[in-house]
Design an enzyme around this catalytic site. Sequence first.
Site, PDB file in Angstrom:
ATOM      1  N   ASN A 261      -8.953 -41.351  19.166  1.00 13.35           N
ATOM      2  CA  ASN A 261      -8.087 -40.230  19.558  1.00 13.35           C
ATOM      3  C   ASN A 261      -8.805 -39.439  20.648  1.00 13.35           C
ATOM      4  O   ASN A 261      -9.984 -39.660  20.902  1.00 13.35           O
ATOM      5  CB  ASN A 261      -7.755 -39.367  18.327  1.00 13.35           C
ATOM      6  CG  ASN A 261      -9.020 -38.845  17.677  1.00 13.35           C
ATOM      7  OD1 ASN A 261      -9.748 -38.062  18.274  1.00 13.35           O
ATOM      8  ND2 ASN A 261      -9.296 -39.315  16.466  1.00 13.35           N
TER       9      ASN A 261
ATOM     10  N   ASP B 233      -8.042 -42.410  11.383  1.00 11.86           N
ATOM     11  CA  ASP B 233      -7.679 -42.704   9.991  1.00 11.86           C
ATOM     12  C   ASP B 233      -7.694 -44.187   9.651  1.00 11.86           C
ATOM     13  O   ASP B 233      -7.917 -44.573   8.520  1.00 11.86           O
ATOM     14  CB  ASP B 233      -6.276 -42.151   9.710  1.00 11.86           C
ATOM     15  CG  ASP B 233      -6.260 -40.633   9.666  1.00 11.86           C
ATOM     16  OD1 ASP B 233      -7.172 -40.058   9.037  1.00 11.86           O
ATOM     17  OD2 ASP B 233      -5.358 -40.029  10.280  1.00 11.86           O
TER      18      ASP B 233
ATOM     19  N   LYS C 292     -15.980 -60.223  23.260  1.00 12.18           N
ATOM     20  CA  LYS C 292     -14.719 -59.695  23.800  1.00 12.18           C
ATOM     21  C   LYS C 292     -13.622 -60.755  23.695  1.00 12.18           C
ATOM     22  O   LYS C 292     -13.801 -61.886  24.177  1.00 12.18           O
ATOM     23  CB  LYS C 292     -14.910 -59.289  25.265  1.00 12.18           C
ATOM     24  CG  LYS C 292     -13.662 -58.652  25.842  1.00 12.18           C
ATOM     25  CD  LYS C 292     -13.773 -58.374  27.317  1.00 12.18           C
ATOM     26  CE  LYS C 292     -12.406 -57.964  27.849  1.00 12.18           C
ATOM     27  NZ  LYS C 292     -12.326 -57.993  29.292  1.00 12.18           N
TER      28      LYS C 292
ATOM     29  N   PRO D 111     -12.228 -44.448   4.507  1.00 10.76           N
ATOM     30  CA  PRO D 111     -12.358 -43.473   3.405  1.00 10.76           C
ATOM     31  C   PRO D 111     -12.211 -42.046   3.910  1.00 10.76           C
ATOM     32  O   PRO D 111     -12.603 -41.745   5.037  1.00 10.76           O
ATOM     33  CB  PRO D 111     -13.781 -43.701   2.883  1.00 10.76           C
ATOM     34  CG  PRO D 111     -14.330 -44.860   3.601  1.00 10.76           C
ATOM     35  CD  PRO D 111     -13.455 -45.191   4.761  1.00 10.76           C
ATOM     36  N   ASP D 112     -11.652 -41.168   3.086  1.00  9.04           N
ATOM     37  CA  ASP D 112     -11.523 -39.755   3.470  1.00  9.04           C
ATOM     38  C   ASP D 112     -12.815 -39.028   3.086  1.00  9.04           C
ATOM     39  O   ASP D 112     -13.120 -38.849   1.899  1.00  9.04           O
ATOM     40  CB  ASP D 112     -10.303 -39.132   2.776  1.00  9.04           C
ATOM     41  CG  ASP D 112      -9.962 -37.787   3.403  1.00  9.04           C
ATOM     42  OD1 ASP D 112     -10.812 -36.872   3.328  1.00  9.04           O
ATOM     43  OD2 ASP D 112      -8.887 -37.665   4.007  1.00  9.04           O
TER      44      ASP D 112
ATOM     45  N   LYS E  57      -3.318 -30.025   2.862  1.00  8.46           N
ATOM     46  CA  LYS E  57      -4.682 -30.578   2.977  1.00  8.46           C
ATOM     47  C   LYS E  57      -5.693 -29.690   2.263  1.00  8.46           C
ATOM     48  O   LYS E  57      -6.634 -30.175   1.640  1.00  8.46           O
ATOM     49  CB  LYS E  57      -5.062 -30.754   4.459  1.00  8.46           C
ATOM     50  CG  LYS E  57      -4.324 -31.931   5.096  1.00  8.46           C
ATOM     51  CD  LYS E  57      -4.468 -32.000   6.598  1.00  8.46           C
ATOM     52  CE  LYS E  57      -3.412 -32.975   7.147  1.00  8.46           C
ATOM     53  NZ  LYS E  57      -3.443 -33.120   8.584  1.00  8.46           N
TER      54      LYS E  57
ATOM     55  N   LYS F  44      -7.529 -31.717  -0.686  1.00  8.18           N
ATOM     56  CA  LYS F  44      -8.953 -32.010  -0.433  1.00  8.18           C
ATOM     57  C   LYS F  44      -9.865 -30.959  -1.069  1.00  8.18           C
ATOM     58  O   LYS F  44     -11.072 -30.971  -0.836  1.00  8.18           O
ATOM     59  CB  LYS F  44      -9.205 -32.113   1.083  1.00  8.18           C
ATOM     60  CG  LYS F  44      -8.339 -33.182   1.766  1.00  8.18           C
ATOM     61  CD  LYS F  44      -8.791 -33.526   3.171  1.00  8.18           C
ATOM     62  CE  LYS F  44      -7.781 -34.454   3.846  1.00  8.18           C
ATOM     63  NZ  LYS F  44      -8.319 -35.232   4.942  1.00  8.18           N
TER      64      LYS F  44
HETATM   65  N1  CTP Z   1     -11.035 -36.134   7.427  1.00  8.44           N
HETATM   66  C1  CTP Z   1     -12.028 -36.759   6.732  1.00  8.44           C
HETATM   67  N2  CTP Z   1     -11.991 -38.116   6.601  1.00  8.44           N
HETATM   68  C2  CTP Z   1     -10.976 -38.840   7.092  1.00  8.44           C
HETATM   69  C3  CTP Z   1      -9.935 -38.199   7.797  1.00  8.44           C
HETATM   70  C4  CTP Z   1      -9.979 -36.829   7.937  1.00  8.44           C
HETATM   71  O1  CTP Z   1     -12.952 -36.098   6.263  1.00  8.44           O
HETATM   72  N3  CTP Z   1     -10.987 -40.141   6.931  1.00  8.44           N
HETATM   73  C5  CTP Z   1     -11.095 -34.676   7.580  1.00  8.44           C
HETATM   74  C6  CTP Z   1     -11.027 -34.197   9.023  1.00  8.44           C
HETATM   75  O2  CTP Z   1     -12.314 -34.079   9.581  1.00  8.44           O
HETATM   76  C7  CTP Z   1     -10.346 -32.845   8.883  1.00  8.44           C
HETATM   77  C8  CTP Z   1      -9.459 -33.005   7.656  1.00  8.44           C
HETATM   78  O3  CTP Z   1      -9.957 -34.137   6.951  1.00  8.44           O
HETATM   79  O4  CTP Z   1     -11.277 -31.814   8.620  1.00  8.44           O
HETATM   80  C9  CTP Z   1      -8.011 -33.240   7.986  1.00  8.44           C
HETATM   81  O5  CTP Z   1      -7.912 -34.318   8.893  1.00  8.44           O
HETATM   82  P1  CTP Z   1      -6.505 -34.729   9.526  1.00  8.44           P
HETATM   83  O6  CTP Z   1      -6.718 -35.911  10.423  1.00  8.44           O
HETATM   84  O7  CTP Z   1      -5.834 -33.511  10.074  1.00  8.44           O
HETATM   85  O8  CTP Z   1      -5.686 -35.112   8.259  1.00  8.44           O
HETATM   86  P2  CTP Z   1      -5.630 -36.406   7.389  1.00  8.44           P
HETATM   87  O9  CTP Z   1      -6.213 -36.067   6.075  1.00  8.44           O
HETATM   88  O10 CTP Z   1      -6.271 -37.560   8.111  1.00  8.44           O
HETATM   89  O11 CTP Z   1      -4.086 -36.588   7.205  1.00  8.44           O
HETATM   90  P3  CTP Z   1      -2.939 -36.896   8.309  1.00  8.44           P
HETATM   91  O12 CTP Z   1      -3.569 -37.835   9.314  1.00  8.44           O
HETATM   92  O13 CTP Z   1      -1.863 -37.490   7.532  1.00  8.44           O
HETATM   93  O14 CTP Z   1      -2.545 -35.593   8.946  1.00  8.44           O
END
Ligand code: CTP
Length: 400
Positions: free
Chosen positions: A211, A282, A292, A308-309, A341, A345
């Site tokens: 991104n 994500d 390549k 993983p989140d 969120k 979280k």
């Molecule tokens: N985040 C994280 N790990 C991930 C994705 C996100 O720790 N794999 C954290 C980001 O750093 C941010 C928060 O979660 O502080 C929210 O991230 P965001 O991208 O806005 O949301 P998502 O949880 O990824 O959900 P969505 O993409 O559906 O908006």
Amino acid sequence: MSDHLLIAVTGGIAAYKVCEVVSTLAKGEREVRVVMTHHSQQFITPLTLATLSRHPVYTDADFWQPTHGRPLHIELGEWADLIVIAPLSAQTLAKLAHGFADNLLTNTILASTCPVLLAPAMNTDMWEQTTVHRNWQQLMGDRRYHSAPPEAGRLACDRVGMGRMAEPKDLLIHIESLLYTRGKRDLMGKHLLVTAGSTREHFDPVRFISNPSTGKMGISIGMAAFHRGATVTLIHGPLHGHELNVTGLNPIPVTNAKQMRQCVLDEFTQAHWTIMAAAVADMKPIHYTSHKLPKASLSNTIQLELVPDILTELSVLKQPHQLLIGFAAQTGDSITPALEKLRCKHLDVIVANAIDQPNCGFASDTNEAVLIGSRGHRHSIPLNSKLHLAHQLLDFIGQI
Ligand code: CTP
């Protein structure tokens, strides 16, 4: 009322760099006055800085001229909200360390109580002298003085080593911080773990999912916390040229979410506040090819899986003395998904960041946001610099 900034220039070739600082500050809403020592005028002229600051420059010749009947050093000392000495020569450093008052600048310092930002510049051998080091340590032990330390590089004497004055853009960031905090070091003793930038998920060595995040918001949070006395660890993805700004922030570069997760987990236990400003990609491609891929072999679909989140994992590990802060970078309604969120979280604070507004979000120098605490309290921050937003976020976290 606008901020009053006194820029003091001492003798050194880096004096030419201060012209850019004065020029930038004078174009803003700040009132800028300049004091030049006798030796600094060998390098640049009072006319240069008078023109750039839109005000006559003060020199030792003005020292005993009455202004409203009061001595100039008293007037200037009381007027200034912040004094910046750039470049700071070994001579003036020694004078300050020993409380000398033999010219307009040193008298003004003693006749003022505002914070003083010091930007030394000198030859490497001079900077590394025991006496110079001792004088520097002496001032750094005094809470009034703040440091924009010299950097390593090629010096005007052709030596490569420590001694280059901090770059104008870094001085400007430091000045903005000090004008916000008025020199308070309220995060002394706190350890902040901050993430910044994007992550990249490669499916071959040259192609990836990512991104447009450049890391400016996370870096600004790291800088703001550092200027307020915190120890900062910055775990960051690719920064698109902003790497220079992260010196002093204990930077740990990573590329993908897996590496970011591991580094965050390694550092998490020692962090009081963890601020996940990184825009973690994500999804990641299921397959990675180490060479390549030729265009002809690229398929129309790439198989993806979720990464993983990291924040969700941290919320399970979190101890009572730790705070977790997340960002919700949104388009459209930013508040509803941010609240979701915050809840899912188990965060202490979420920053609802509408990235589809003009001059906001990825790569921009400015941002606006709504800060939401876990007890429902909110604070809206209108469009401002990312550094300003960072300071407001740190204030908000400190009050929960
Ligand atoms: N985040 C994280 N790990 C991930 C994705 C996100 O720790 N794999 C954290 C980001 O750093 C941010 C928060 O979660 O502080 C929210 O991230 P965001 O991208 O806005 O949301 P998502 O949880 O990824 O959900 P969505 O993409 O559906 O908006």
